[in-house]
Scaffold this active site. Structure first.
Site, short mmCIF file in Angstrom:
data_model
loop_
_atom_site.label_atom_id
_atom_site.label_comp_id
_atom_site.label_asym_id
_atom_site.label_seq_id
_atom_site.Cartn_x
_atom_site.Cartn_y
_atom_site.Cartn_z
N LYS A 163 0.97 -1.17 0.07
CA LYS A 163 -0.08 0.08 -0.07
C LYS A 163 0.82 1.25 -0.06
O LYS A 163 0.75 2.31 -0.74
CB LYS A 163 -0.89 -0.05 1.41
N ARG A 219 -8.80 1.02 9.61
CA ARG A 219 -8.50 -0.31 10.03
C ARG A 219 -9.54 -0.91 10.77
O ARG A 219 -9.08 -2.14 11.11
CB ARG A 219 -7.07 -0.28 10.78
N ARG A 269 11.67 -6.08 4.46
CA ARG A 269 11.55 -4.61 4.24
C ARG A 269 12.56 -3.75 4.91
O ARG A 269 12.80 -3.84 6.22
CB ARG A 269 10.10 -4.37 4.54
N ARG A 325 12.01 -1.65 10.55
CA ARG A 325 11.28 -1.31 11.49
C ARG A 325 10.91 -2.35 12.74
O ARG A 325 10.94 -3.58 12.50
CB ARG A 325 9.78 -0.78 11.10
N ARG A 362 0.60 -8.97 13.79
CA ARG A 362 -0.15 -7.76 12.77
C ARG A 362 -1.19 -8.60 11.90
O ARG A 362 -2.40 -7.96 11.62
CB ARG A 362 0.91 -6.97 12.22
P1 AMP Z 1 1.54 0.67 9.10
O1 AMP Z 1 2.71 1.59 8.88
O2 AMP Z 1 0.37 1.13 8.30
O3 AMP Z 1 1.40 -0.86 9.01
O4 AMP Z 1 1.06 0.98 10.72
C1 AMP Z 1 2.00 0.42 11.42
C2 AMP Z 1 1.38 0.52 12.94
O5 AMP Z 1 0.92 1.78 13.18
C3 AMP Z 1 0.19 -0.47 12.99
O6 AMP Z 1 0.82 -1.85 13.36
C4 AMP Z 1 -0.46 0.16 14.13
O7 AMP Z 1 -0.16 -0.19 15.61
C5 AMP Z 1 -0.56 1.74 14.03
N1 AMP Z 1 -1.54 2.00 13.09
C6 AMP Z 1 -1.37 2.82 11.86
N2 AMP Z 1 -2.33 3.11 11.30
C7 AMP Z 1 -3.52 2.54 12.28
C8 AMP Z 1 -4.71 2.74 12.32
N3 AMP Z 1 -5.43 3.20 11.06
N4 AMP Z 1 -5.38 2.51 13.38
C9 AMP Z 1 -4.83 1.88 14.39
N5 AMP Z 1 -3.38 1.67 14.58
C10 AMP Z 1 -2.72 2.09 13.35
#
Ligand code: AMP
Length: 217
Positions: free
Chosen positions: A13, A88, A127, A160, A171
């Site tokens: 994404k 989400r 990654r 990360r 996740r």
């Molecule tokens: P991502 O980079 O989008 O995979 O986000 C990394 C982490 O940030 C996720 O595993 C969540 O802990 C938090 N996070 C990001 N976006 C959201 C969201 N819309 N709702 C809740 N937690 C989020």
């Protein structure tokens, strides 16, 4: 062009949003990126969010909805946006509808990144992200020209914390439980457009451009 990108972690994404944002000059709104920036600068929100993020859990809805609400009201979102990683949960999707309604806007397409779960682990664990500009690479599928150095800005690439294998598994579970139901939510709203996200980056990009342009035209 008001888009939502929906899909499990590692589906691409962020990569696709990054490419599209340059082609169409609309901002990419990545809640994950915004939260990581808050963690890095140790704001009160960042300190709280880190506890959830390190466990692979979702940050509470109220926190992320507040972030997105503020961001969508910014002038640079006037001609569109790409929401990457938000909503989400169903509660976030309901809140988004309200926030956009109040701004006189609506989602045009929800792009669903369809992937085989088995492939995701390899994608995420390999990654690497630039500390300086946030651009993502993959040690095998999209390596930088120079090991551990960002092609775009020369920054240092790192893995990360939440991309480690144990966190990644958690996740994916969280995605199945809390985020996957959004597919039928948006299908019900006739907004869901599926793309095969296992194809090479350029082909996925082509699929997205095609669906965005054909649905607009
Ligand atoms: P991502 O980079 O989008 O995979 O986000 C990394 C982490 O940030 C996720 O595993 C969540 O802990 C938090 N996070 C990001 N976006 C959201 C969201 N819309 N709702 C809740 N937690 C989020």
């Amino acid at each position: 062009m008001n888009l939502v990108f929906l899909g499990p972690p590692g589906a691409g994404k962020g990569t696709q949003a990054n490419l599209l944002t340059r082609a169409y000059e609309v901002p990419q709104i990545s809640t994950g990126e915004i939260l990581r920036a808050a963690v890095k600068s140790k704001t009160p929100m960042g300190v709280k969010a880190k506890e959830y993020m390190d466990q692979g859990a979702l940050v509470p809805d109220s926190v992320v909805v507040g972030i997105v609400e503020e961001r969508l009201a910014s002038p640079d979102c006037a001609s569109g946006f790409i929401l990457d990683g938000f909503p989400r949960t169903v509660a976030q999707a309901d809140a988004l509808k309200q926030v956009l309604g109040a701004l006189g806007k609506q989602i045009e397409h929800v792009v669903s990144f369809e992937v085989d779960k088995g492939v995701l682990l390899e994608r995420i664990v390999g990654r690497r992200v630039c500390r300086a500009c946030g651009r993502a690479f993959h040690v095998k599928f999209d390596p930088p020209l120079v090991d551990s150095v960002c092609d775009a800005c020369g920054g240092e690439l790192y893995q990360r914390d939440d991309d480690r294998e144990d966190t990644m598994r958690r996740r994916l579970e969280v995605y199945d439980e809390q985020t996957a139901p959004l597919k039928s939510y948006y299908e019900g709203e006739r907004l869901l457009r599926r793309v095969n996200a296992l194809e090479p980056i350029e082909d996925v990009q082509r699929q997205i451009v095609k669906l965005v342009e054909s649905c607009n035209g």
